[in-house]
Each structure stands twice: as structure tokens, then as C-alpha cells.
Design a protein around this motif. Structure first.
Motif, PDB file in Angstrom:
ATOM      1  N   GLU A  37       0.816  -1.210   0.000  1.00  0.00           N
ATOM      2  CA  GLU A  37       0.000   0.000   0.000  1.00  0.00           C
ATOM      3  C   GLU A  37       0.852   1.263   0.000  1.00  0.00           C
ATOM      4  N   ALA A  38       2.042   1.182   0.614  1.00  0.00           N
ATOM      5  CA  ALA A  38       2.910   2.354   0.716  1.00  0.00           C
ATOM      6  C   ALA A  38       3.439   2.807  -0.641  1.00  0.00           C
ATOM      7  N   PHE A  40       1.892   3.545  -3.341  1.00  0.00           N
ATOM      8  CA  PHE A  40       1.092   4.535  -4.060  1.00  0.00           C
ATOM      9  C   PHE A  40       1.272   5.943  -3.510  1.00  0.00           C
ATOM     10  N   ASP A  41       1.538   6.070  -2.218  1.00  0.00           N
ATOM     11  CA  ASP A  41       1.887   7.383  -1.678  1.00  0.00           C
ATOM     12  C   ASP A  41       3.291   7.781  -2.092  1.00  0.00           C
ATOM     13  N   LYS A  42       4.204   6.811  -2.053  1.00  0.00           N
ATOM     14  CA  LYS A  42       5.605   7.120  -2.337  1.00  0.00           C
ATOM     15  C   LYS A  42       5.831   7.542  -3.780  1.00  0.00           C
ATOM     16  N   GLN A  44       3.979   9.217  -5.624  1.00  0.00           N
ATOM     17  CA  GLN A  44       3.523  10.594  -5.843  1.00  0.00           C
ATOM     18  C   GLN A  44       4.599  11.597  -5.458  1.00  0.00           C
ATOM     19  N   SER A  45       5.317  11.316  -4.383  1.00  0.00           N
ATOM     20  CA  SER A  45       6.336  12.249  -3.908  1.00  0.00           C
ATOM     21  C   SER A  45       7.714  11.979  -4.519  1.00  0.00           C
TER      22      SER A  45
END
Length: 239
Positions: A37-38, A40-42, A44-45
Motif C-alpha cells: 500500500e505504501a 502509491f503514496d511514495k 507521488q512524492s
């Protein structure tokens, strides 16, 4: 030239640290996350140029991550890692959109070589083809934009599917063995698993052929490999 960014996704700290150390030594910028899951946030940044993705992950496994990224039309190259060595597992990884598949234990040197091969292909392809539009009947390829249309409608190809189609176009009418395709598209200068070629050919046919049982463009040459033909005989050039 700025450093290429690699996102490493593995829940085993020792493996993550090993990969991170070797990639940094090779000149890459590296960040690690430890569950699916991590990712998809990573992304982006961090906006990675390539993802090294373990199959067995908490919260969301590698297959699910890969499939979700492709459904979001995120075409970032993915090298999948797994302790499972069965051919069916490798094929499943490729079926879910991975560009490559390596089994554990693996050599960090080989991983770096495969990363370099993928990134080299992506970085040199537009210059090599000189942005010439290619027409294959109802298929139009725009190499400079890395876009393909069928009957005027855009087709979503993974980076490796695009490179495979372009390589076939450069050698249109010639019979290419699986090993030739493995070297030309994947840049593997060793005897690799040529089944990776068959899987990507199958995926490409699903997207560009009106009938995959009797393909019009990508023809199988029994016991040899494949040939790209154009039944409309509308010739084009990569020069």
C-alpha cells in the motif's frame, strides 16, 4: 544528468538494505518502502524511474500492486522479485504488467544490469528512431510521443510492449528468434528465459490484433520466433 530514481519495495529489511546499498553504489537515488500500500503514496512524492517490487508483501502483494499501477495507466518499469521459481509464477508476474522477473536469491550485479538495460532502452529509444511515424495498416505508431493508435483510438501499451513493437517494426519482414528479441528489446546479452518474449508477444497481440488466433501483423514462425508483417503493404521507415 540527474540521478535515476529507484523505488525498492520489500518487507525484508536485510534484502532492502542490500539492494539499497548496491544501487546507491551504482549511482542511483534510492528510497524503500516495506508494504504494497505504501507504494502509491511514495510514487507521488518520489516519482521513481523504476520500481524493484517484491512479490510477497504485507497489505497488498506484488501482483496487486502491479495490476493497480497498470490500471491507473502508470507505466513505470517494474522488476518483480520472488522466491518462487516456477515458470508459472514468472508468467503470472509478467501477466500482471511487470517488465522483468528475478528469483531470489539473486546477484545484486545482475539486478543492476537489468535495471541499466531497462533504463538504457527507455532513454535511447526516442533518439534512435528519429520520431518517424510508422503505419501498419490501421495501426499508427508515434515513436517520439511513445503513443500507438488503432483505428484512430489510442492503445495503452506498457513500456516493454511499446519497445517490442518498435523493434519488430525496425526489422519488419525479417524472422527474429526469441533470443534475438531478448537481446534487442531486453538487452540481455546472456542466455535468458525466452518465455518472457512469448508472454509480451501475447499481450501485444491482444491489444493490436483483431483476431489473435489468426494474427494479421505479428506472425509466429514455428520453432524459430516471430515476424512482423503488414498485410496492407503500406510501407514506412524508421530512418
Amino acid at each position: 544528468m540527474s540521478q535515476k530514481k529507484i523505488l525498492v519495495v520489500d518487507d525484508e529489511p536485510s534484502i532492502s538494505m542490500l539492494i539499497e546499498f548496491n544501487l546507491k553504489q551504482a549511482g542511483y537515488e534510492v528510497q524503500c518502502v516495506f508494504d504494497g500500500e505504501a507504494v502509491f503514496d511514495k510514487i507521488q512524492s518520489f516519482r521513481p524511474d523504476l520500481i524493484v517490487l517484491d512479490l510477497m508483501l504485507p497489505k497488498m502483494d506484488g501482483f496487486q500492486v502491479c495490476r493497480k499501477l497498470r490500471k491507473q495507466n502508470n507505466l513505470v518499469p517494474i522488476i518483480m522479485l520472488s522466491a518462487m521459481q516456477e515458470l508459472s509464477d514468472k508468467i503470472a508476474g509478467l501477466d500482471h504488467g511487470a517488465d522483468d522477473y528475478m528469483t531470489k536469491p539473486f546477484s545484486p550485479h545482475e539486478l543492476i544490469s537489468r535495471i541499466q538495460a531497462i533504463l538504457r532502452r527507455l532513454s535511447t529509444l526516442p533518439e534512435a528512431i528519429d520520431h518517424t511515424t510508422i503505419t501498419l495498416g490501421s495501426i499508427v505508431i508515434y515513436p517520439g510521443q511513445r503513443e500507438v493508435t488503432l483505428h484512430g483510438n489510442p492503445i495503452e501499451l506498457t513500456p516493454k510492449e511499446f519497445e517490442l513493437l518498435l523493434f519488430l517494426c525496425k526489422h519488419r519482414g525479417k524472422v527474429l528468434s526469441r533470443q534475438q528479441l531478448l537481446v534487442g528489446v531486453w538487452d540481455y546479452h546472456f542466455l535468458g528465459d525466452t518465455r518472457i518474449v512469448d508472454v509480451h508477444i501475447s499481450h501485444l497481440r491482444d491489444k493490436i490484433e483483431s483476431n489473435t488466433r489468426t494474427p494479421e501483423h505479428i506472425i509466429t514462425i514455428r520453432n524459430v520466433g516471430y515476424k512482423l508483417t503488414d498485410t496492407s503493404r503500406k510501407e514506412s521507415s524508421l530512418a
